[in-house]
Structure formats: structure tokens, C-alpha cells
Design a protein around this motif. Structure first.
Motif, PDB file in Angstrom:
ATOM      1  N   LYS A   1     -10.040 -17.045   6.710  1.00  0.00           N
ATOM      2  CA  LYS A   1      -9.233 -16.096   5.910  1.00  0.00           C
ATOM      3  C   LYS A   1      -8.046 -16.459   5.758  1.00  0.00           C
ATOM      4  O   LYS A   1      -7.219 -16.692   4.135  1.00  0.00           O
ATOM      5  N   PRO A   2      -6.941 -16.814   7.284  1.00  0.00           N
ATOM      6  CA  PRO A   2      -5.666 -16.673   6.766  1.00  0.00           C
ATOM      7  C   PRO A   2      -5.297 -18.761   6.064  1.00  0.00           C
ATOM      8  O   PRO A   2      -4.280 -18.509   5.334  1.00  0.00           O
ATOM      9  N   SER A   3      -5.559 -18.967   6.074  1.00  0.00           N
ATOM     10  CA  SER A   3      -5.416 -21.109   5.654  1.00  0.00           C
ATOM     11  C   SER A   3      -6.731 -20.887   4.174  1.00  0.00           C
ATOM     12  O   SER A   3      -5.769 -22.135   3.113  1.00  0.00           O
ATOM     13  N   GLY A   4      -7.239 -19.885   3.905  1.00  0.00           N
ATOM     14  CA  GLY A   4      -8.769 -20.477   2.949  1.00  0.00           C
ATOM     15  C   GLY A   4      -8.828 -21.937   3.274  1.00  0.00           C
ATOM     16  O   GLY A   4      -9.862 -22.371   2.704  1.00  0.00           O
ATOM     17  N   LYS A   5      -8.895 -21.989   4.396  1.00  0.00           N
ATOM     18  CA  LYS A   5     -10.067 -23.729   4.651  1.00  0.00           C
ATOM     19  C   LYS A   5     -11.332 -23.697   4.725  1.00  0.00           C
ATOM     20  O   LYS A   5     -11.694 -22.471   4.823  1.00  0.00           O
ATOM     21  N   LYS A   6     -12.175 -24.302   4.943  1.00  0.00           N
ATOM     22  CA  LYS A   6     -14.139 -23.674   4.385  1.00  0.00           C
ATOM     23  C   LYS A   6     -14.543 -25.148   5.080  1.00  0.00           C
ATOM     24  O   LYS A   6     -13.895 -25.912   4.818  1.00  0.00           O
ATOM     25  N   PHE A   7     -14.926 -24.625   5.921  1.00  0.00           N
ATOM     26  CA  PHE A   7     -17.223 -25.689   5.938  1.00  0.00           C
ATOM     27  C   PHE A   7     -18.330 -25.175   5.378  1.00  0.00           C
ATOM     28  O   PHE A   7     -18.587 -24.030   5.024  1.00  0.00           O
ATOM     29  N   HIS A   8     -18.567 -26.430   4.984  1.00  0.00           N
ATOM     30  CA  HIS A   8     -20.464 -25.760   4.059  1.00  0.00           C
ATOM     31  C   HIS A   8     -21.506 -25.520   5.081  1.00  0.00           C
ATOM     32  O   HIS A   8     -20.525 -26.486   6.636  1.00  0.00           O
ATOM     33  N   TYR A   9     -22.271 -25.144   5.670  1.00  0.00           N
ATOM     34  CA  TYR A   9     -23.029 -25.304   7.055  1.00  0.00           C
ATOM     35  C   TYR A   9     -23.461 -26.050   7.027  1.00  0.00           C
ATOM     36  O   TYR A   9     -23.566 -26.297   8.064  1.00  0.00           O
ATOM     37  N   GLY A  10     -23.372 -27.129   5.982  1.00  0.00           N
ATOM     38  CA  GLY A  10     -23.613 -28.126   6.827  1.00  0.00           C
ATOM     39  C   GLY A  10     -23.492 -28.835   7.356  1.00  0.00           C
ATOM     40  O   GLY A  10     -23.111 -30.099   8.539  1.00  0.00           O
ATOM     41  N   GLU A  11     -22.070 -28.823   7.417  1.00  0.00           N
ATOM     42  CA  GLU A  11     -20.895 -29.489   8.316  1.00  0.00           C
ATOM     43  C   GLU A  11     -21.092 -28.592   9.718  1.00  0.00           C
ATOM     44  O   GLU A  11     -20.359 -29.501  10.904  1.00  0.00           O
ATOM     45  N   LEU A  12     -21.606 -27.880   9.737  1.00  0.00           N
ATOM     46  CA  LEU A  12     -21.138 -27.067  11.266  1.00  0.00           C
ATOM     47  C   LEU A  12     -23.170 -26.517  12.088  1.00  0.00           C
ATOM     48  O   LEU A  12     -22.735 -26.308  12.747  1.00  0.00           O
ATOM     49  N   VAL A  13     -23.700 -27.098  11.008  1.00  0.00           N
ATOM     50  CA  VAL A  13     -25.228 -27.362  11.604  1.00  0.00           C
ATOM     51  C   VAL A  13     -25.381 -28.053  13.526  1.00  0.00           C
ATOM     52  O   VAL A  13     -26.141 -27.460  13.834  1.00  0.00           O
ATOM     53  N   ALA A  14     -24.881 -29.110  13.173  1.00  0.00           N
ATOM     54  CA  ALA A  14     -24.876 -29.590  14.836  1.00  0.00           C
ATOM     55  C   ALA A  14     -24.098 -29.259  15.792  1.00  0.00           C
ATOM     56  O   ALA A  14     -24.507 -28.788  17.202  1.00  0.00           O
ATOM     57  N   GLU A  15     -22.931 -28.478  15.470  1.00  0.00           N
ATOM     58  CA  GLU A  15     -21.450 -28.098  16.540  1.00  0.00           C
ATOM     59  C   GLU A  15     -22.829 -26.676  16.071  1.00  0.00           C
ATOM     60  O   GLU A  15     -22.678 -25.840  17.770  1.00  0.00           O
TER      61      GLU A  15
END
Length: 719
Positions: free
Chosen positions: A160-174
Motif C-alpha cells: 500500500k505505501p509504495s504501490g509495488k506489486k507481485f502477481h500471484y505466480g511470483e509468490l507461489v514458491a515462497e
């Protein structure tokens, strides 16, 4: 949207998701009341089979299992819509696959009793919210920020503060390495973006363009095709057959006697197996069979109803539910009423006739088809074929209608037996005539309703049913047990407001197979109970809707009645217009319907409009609800005014739609459906819209003409 039948392990292997996906599912630990959510890795380590799961791959694509069948009721839309809401993804990102039959993993897989959404929605909401929170946590750790600063939206996690984003596919491994949270906060319904919205069904394009897989679409290498000449009397046997002419038909490969399980009996016939369905059908036409029809009654419709009516007069019913002293109370009533209602036997007449494909191979059997209860098929066939349940693989396809018929296991059994004998895969096809004449049918019923009114209120109410008890047909059934659905359709608050009541049944034992039919006994009970409620209102000199209101103190029912009054203009109805109302309850939903009728120029009665108010509690998609209620109304219209199954000399008379007629578009009235918003638990949608229509119609006809209709079906043009 994919509709392949894959086990979880096979799916992971084929899509290379293992280790490169977030897969979470739920299971029930021993003696636990609530499901626990775990990741795939944890499940594998513990040797657990997840009984429903969501998997998100590196592209962000979401895949879920549907352990219930899709037969037009909308589960292929409702389940993804539930998942997409809490997971915060676009509905187009969600794929769904049919689960195979596996009771140990999924629990009950029977699609019936309007149970798919109401039985699983809380688990699915929790499961998808858990996956969402794991993705948010994974993003927060990658950014090294507080999880509270992050939120999920449209398949992304956003800081929210920076506006940065990941799509779900980039997060599934972690995310897959995290421990699922034990408690997640679910959305307030007022914040829904996808749920409660009239979104178009995702299975519709497949059904339009022909890519949806129905039972008859299944093809296997070396597959043969079969039709069966079955004994037209339900417990008859094959005495002998002459297949001389049949074997002359080009393409015919085998002719063999077969038996399939029908409750506690075996239905016998002769199968013609060929290299095409057409060749098999031509072979059957010239097959000569001699039947043994001894040892059981060859009943007719007249005999059936004479017996049921006589039973009401001469036999004590099996008591289901009583309160107070009905006999004493009715004697003291200001006005008394004692009448009889009759409802007919009915065919299910699904758009898609029965069919099943089976491949028996040494120590295993695999089945494909339009099946409402894959786990039930395994339970039946395992002892009959001497195979462990895990060696019986049941794959579900789309169903072109089910209505309870395709929850039965006779046709998979028949296909399995034929495949085992011919040592090849086979597709067994039932013709429309087979489907219409062989049953199982909705049971015909007769009701004695008696009651009394004192000081303008119901003082005594009695319902005594005569007809077949479906549960009495199973092997080992206790035939002295009462019908468990005796009060199905009856509104719960009536049990509080009516001081004296009695409900009982007299079971009929005849060789006609009967089976669940859309809304089961509520479809017949509703006609008797709500017609009689109207008659009691008339005896009390009360408006029918006001009369119901005074006996239904619960706020939920009061709200529904108020809504009925508002949308129908009940209080401002005009002369020369007949209005009838009925309210029934089944599968945890309450539905009130009002039918308006008038007279045409020739004096015949016509239906002008139907209003329906559905209170199904928590719900998914209002368009699906409207479609299901509309379909229920039309199905009820057919059963009330158009078709019925009759019997003569032990055989069903109607064979196809030329005699078992269906309502046409021109017969269909305007139907207006309203959905109640409240905080109640989810109820059923596919069935509860059917029971109130018929009594609302016949009550409207009485309001217009003064004529009471107590026997179905009746011809509308003859009223």
C-alpha cells in the motif's frame, strides 16, 4: 475452463506444479469437527489426501477440484465464484477439474438434496482466504515489510505505501513453504465483488460450442456400443432368447443376457453389442426374447390408487410426528375438514437419456458417465464385482439433467457387467423409450388431510400419507419403519403454532422402482399440505396469505410473506383475477410462490404470471437462482397439468414424448423471481422452487372459479 478427470497426484505431475505452485487443501483430522487447511508438502509428508484443493501455478492460474457433478444446476459456476471472491482473483483465472469418486477423500460426493453449495461454501471460503493470506505473507517477506501494509487484489499482492506489486505466480514458491494460518477473516457480504453478482456461467460456451464432455462424448480405443432389451415388467426374468436375426445385422459382435442391480432385485435383459450404437439398435429390433413374468403382481394404475385409498381408510399409519391430541381437538373445532389429494407417478425425463461407458481390465474397472453419486457407484460395485473400491475408478462428465435419476447405480452396474463379459470397453446407451419405461419413477402418493379451525386459527391438523417408501426397497430394509420424509415441505413454524397435529404414513409395497425426483417428497407433500392450508383458510374466512402469516411467527417467514405481498400486489388484486399462494420449505430454503390466473375469451383458464420469492440464505449468483426457480416452475407445471406415468399389466404405458408430453414454450407463463438477502446459512437452490408452484396454481384456480382441484394431473383447458 478444463473439465478433465484427474487425481491430485496426476494433476501435479502433468502440470509440473509440484514444487512450483501454492497448493492448499483441507482434511478432517481424526475426531475433529472442523476441517484443517494444509499445504501439499505437509499433506505428502503426513500421507494425507487433501479432500479439496486450490493450486496456483507460476503464471497465476488457479485450478480447483469440484467433487460434485454438474447437471445444469450451476456448480461449475458457483464453486469458482466462491473461490475467486476470497482469493481475490478474476473469475477467468480459475479452472475447475472434476474429481474422481473417492469417499474417503471427499466425503459424500452425491449431488442431490441441493447440497453442493450449502454443504461446502464455508470450507471453500476459508480455504481460498487462507491461500490469499499466505500469498500476502510471502510478498511481505520478500519486501521485508509488515504484512499489515499489504493487500491482495485481482491476482496481485500490493504494498500500500509504495504501490509495488507481485502477481500471484511470483509468490507461489515462497508461499508454499509457509504454514497456513489457523484463522482467517472472511469478507462481509456487503464487500463482495464477485459473490452475489449475476455473472455469466463459464460452462455455457463449452455447451454451446460442443467442447463440454457429456457421457455420450466419451470415446476409447476399441470401444464397442450396446443397447439392452430389458424386461418391460420390473421384476421379470429372461426365459430364453433367439438372436439368429440379430447376429445377421452388420456390425453386431455379441448378444448376451445381463442382470443389473435395482434396489433389492435384479433387472434382467439381453444386451446387443456392436461397433456402433445404430447397429446395436437395429440388432435389438429383430431380437426375440421370451420373458418369465411369474411370481409378482402385474399392477395397473387403477389398482395402485385403489389400494392407496383403501389403505388410508382401513390401516393405521406409521406415526412420524405428533403433538397434543388431534382427535379430541378436531371434535371441538368450530369447523372441520377431511379431504383426499392424489399425485401421480412421474418419469425423470432428463434431456440426456441414461448412458455409461465402462472398461473392465483384469483387476480394475474404470467408468465414465453422467453420474450424480460416484462414491455410491463404488460402494455398490465393489462387492458385486469383487473389487476393492480403489480399483473402481469413477470419472464424472457433465450431466444433461439428473433430477435424482442419475444418482442411481443400475446403469453403471449394467455397463460394467457387459464390459467384463466381452473383455472390451463398452458404451451402453438407453433410448428415450428405455428411460421413460424402466424407471425408477417418482412415487405416486395419496394424502388424507383432516383438520379443524377454532376462533379463526388451526386447532388440529392431520396428514396421513399412502404410497411407496423409497427406503423400503433397499436390501435388508425394515419395512415397518415410517417414511422419514413425511413432513418434508411443511414449514417449521407450523409445528409451534398448531397445538394438535399428527403425521403418519401407510407404505405401499409393489414391484415398481421409485426414486428421488426433483425436491423428492416435497414435490408431492407440498401440493397436499399447502392446498389443505388454503382450504383451512377458506373455512376460517381468512385471506390465504394473512392466514399463513398468523401461523408463521418466525421473522424470516414474516419477511418472505411481506415480500410476496409487495411484489405481487396481493392486497390490490382485482375481480376476475385468481390469485393463489403456497409456501414450502426443503433443503434449508424457504420459497413462496403466487400464481395469477384469469379466463380467456373462450372461458378457459390461463396462467398469467408466477411470482417466486426464494430465501436460500447465503447465496452465490442470483442469475443461477433465477434459472433454477424458473426451471423448477416449468417442471412442476408439467407434472401438474401435462404428464404422468401410468401402468397397465405391470408395465409403464407412456414410452416417449408423444405420450409423455412436455410443456411447450407457449405453455410457459411469465416468471418473476426475487431473492431474499439475509444472514442465514446457505440453503439449497436447485430443488426448493418446485414444490410451491402446483398448490399456488390450484389455489389460484379456486380463487377464480370456486373449483377445488385435489387430483393431479389435471388439464388446464378443462377447468
Amino acid at each position: 475452463m478444463e473439465t478433465k478427470n484427474l487425481s491430485r497426484r496426476d494433476f501435479m505431475k502433468l502440470s509440473s506444479l509440484a514444487g512450483a505452485a501454492l497448493t492448499v487443501g483441507f482434511y478432517f483430522p481424526a475426531n475433529a469437527k472442523e476441517a484443517s487447511v494444509v499445504t501439499l508438502d505437509t499433506a505428502e509428508n503426513l500421507g494425507i489426501d487433501l479432500n479439496a484443493w486450490i493450486s496456483i501455478d507460476t503464471s497465476g492460474k488457479v485450478t480447483i477440484t469440484n467433487h460434485r457433478s454438474e447437471m445444469g444446476q450451476g456448480s461449475f459456476q458457483s464453486v469458482p465464484q466462491i473461490i475467486a471472491e476470497e482469493l481475490e482473483v478474476d473469475l477467468n483465472q480459475v479452472n475447475i477439474v472434476f474429481a474422481q469418486g473417492n469417499n474417503a477423500k471427499y466425503g459424500s460426493q452425491i449431488t442431490g438434496g441441493s447440497s453442493t453449495v450449502r454443504g461446502t461454501y464455508k470450507k471453500l471460503l476459508n480455504l481460498s482466504a487462507t491461500a490469499r493470506e499466505m500469498l500476502v505473507e510471502a510478498a511481505a517477506k520478500k519486501w521485508n515489510v509488515s504484512k499489515a501494509e499489504c493487500y491482495a487484489e485481482n491476482g496481485h499482492v500490493i504494498h500500500k505505501p509504495s504501490g509495488k506489486k507481485f502477481h500471484y505466480g511470483e509468490l507461489v514458491a515462497e508461499a508454499s513453504k509457509l504454514t497456513p494460518p489457523t484463522a482467517v477473516k472472511l469478507k462481509d457480504p456487503k464487500d463482495y465483488k464477485i459473490l452475489r453478482k449475476p455473472m455469466p456461467r463459464q460452462d455455457t460456451p463449452m455447451k454451446v460450442n460442443g467442447t463440454a464432455m457429456f457421457g455420450l462424448d466419451k470415446k476409447l480405443p476399441g470401444m464397442l456400443y450396446a443397447v439392452v432389451e430389458r424386461n418391460p415388467r420390473f421384476q421379470g426374468k429372461v426365459k430364453s432368447f433367439d438372436d439368429t436375426e440379430t447376429k445377421k445385422v452388420p456390425g453386431v459382435k455379441h448378444v448376451l443376457a445381463v442382470k443389473m442391480s435395482v434396489f433389492n432385485t435384479l433387472r434382467e435383459g439381453v444386451a446387443v453389442v456392436a461397433d456402433s450404437t445404430w447397429a446395436a439398435m437395429q440388432g435389438r429390433k429383430v431380437l426375440k426374447v421370451e420373458w418369465d413374468d411369474t411370481g409378482f403382481d402385474h399392477v395397473s394404475t387403477e389398482q395402485l390408487y385403489a389400494k392407496m385409498n383403501d389403505d388410508l381408510k382401513t390401516k393405521e399409519g406409521l406415526s412420524f410426528k405428533t403433538k397434543g391430541n388431534f382427535a379430541a381437538a378436531v371434535e371441538k373445532a368450530d369447523k372441520k375438514l377431511d379431504v383426499v389429494y392424489e399425485t401421480p407417478y412421474e418419469s425423470h425425463s432428463c434431456m440426456e437419456p441414461v448412458n455409461c461407458t465402462a472398461h473392465y481390465q483384469d483387476d480394475k474397472l474404470e467408468i465414465w458417465g453422467p453420474i450424480q453419486g460416484p462414491d455410491w457407484v463404488q460402494d455398490l460395485l465393489s462387492p458385486l464385482l469383487d473389487l476393492p473400491k480403489e480399483k473402481i475408478i469413477v470419472n464424472m462428465t457433465f450431466l444433461g439433467g439428473g433430477f435424482g435419476r442419475k444418482a442411481f447405480m443400475d446403469y453403471p452396474h449394467e455397463a460394467a457387467v457387459i464390459s467384463k463379459v466381452i473383455k472390451a470397453p463398452v458404451q451402453v446407451v438407453w433410448t428415450r423409450e428405455d428411460d421413460t419405461t424402466q424407471g425408477p419413477f417418482r412415487p405416486g402418493m395419496v394424502y388424507q388431510c383432516a383438520g379443524g379451525v377454532k376462533n379463526g386459527s388451526i386447532s388440529a391438523f392431520k396428514a396421513k400419507l399412502a404410497g411407496q417408501d423409497m427406503d423400503h426397497q433397499w436390501p435388508g430394509a425394515q419395512k415397518d419403519s415410517y417414511l422419514g420424509s413425511t413432513t418434508e415441505g411443511f414449514l417449521e413454524p407450523y409445528f409451534e403454532s398448531i397445538p394438535h397435529y399428527s403425521f403418519s404414513d401407510v407404505p405401499l409395497d409393489v414391484p415398481i422402482p421409485v426414486m428421488w425426483w426433483r425436491s423428492v417428497y416435497a414435490s408431492t407433500n407440498g401440493f397436499a399440505f399447502e392446498s389443505f392450508m388454503d382450504e383451512l383458510a377458506h373455512e376460517a374466512g381468512k385471506d390465504p396469505l394473512d392466514f399463513r402469516r398468523q401461523h408463521l411467527g418466525n421473522e424470516r417467514y414474516q419477511t418472505l410473506i411481506t415480500k410476496l405481498e409487495e411484489v405481487t400486489g396481493w392486497k390490490t388484486r382485482k375481480k376476475n383475477e385468481g390469485y393463489g399462494v403456497a409456501i414450502t420449505e426443503c433443503f434449508s430454503s424457504i420459497v413462496g410462490e403466487v400464481v395469477k390466473v384469469s379466463k380467456k375469451a373462450d372461458g378457459k383458464v390461463k396462467i398469467d404470471k408466477v411470482w417466486a420469492v426464494m430465501d436460500c440464505g447465503w447465496y452465490v449468483n442470483p442469475d443461477i437462482i433465477r434459472a433454477q426457480v424458473e426451471g423448477s416452475v416449468i417442471m412442476a407445471l408439467g407434472a401438474a397439468t401435462v404428464h404422468a406415468t401410468h401402468f397397465k399389466d405391470g408395465k409403464a404405458v407412456e414410452q416417449n414424448f408423444n405420450t409423455y408430453k412436455m410443456p411447450r414454450i407457449i405453455d410457459t407463463p411469465e416468471i418473476e423471481v426475487h431473492v431474499v438477502d439475509n444472514d442465514e446459512k446457505a440453503g439449497g437452490v436447485g430443488e426448493p422452487g418446485l414444490p410451491p408452484f402446483t398448490p399456488a396454481l390450484t389455489n389460484a384456480i379456486f380463487d377464480l372459479t370456486g373449483k377445488r382441484i385435489r387430483k393431479l394431473p389435471f388439464a388446464l383447458e378443462e377447468v
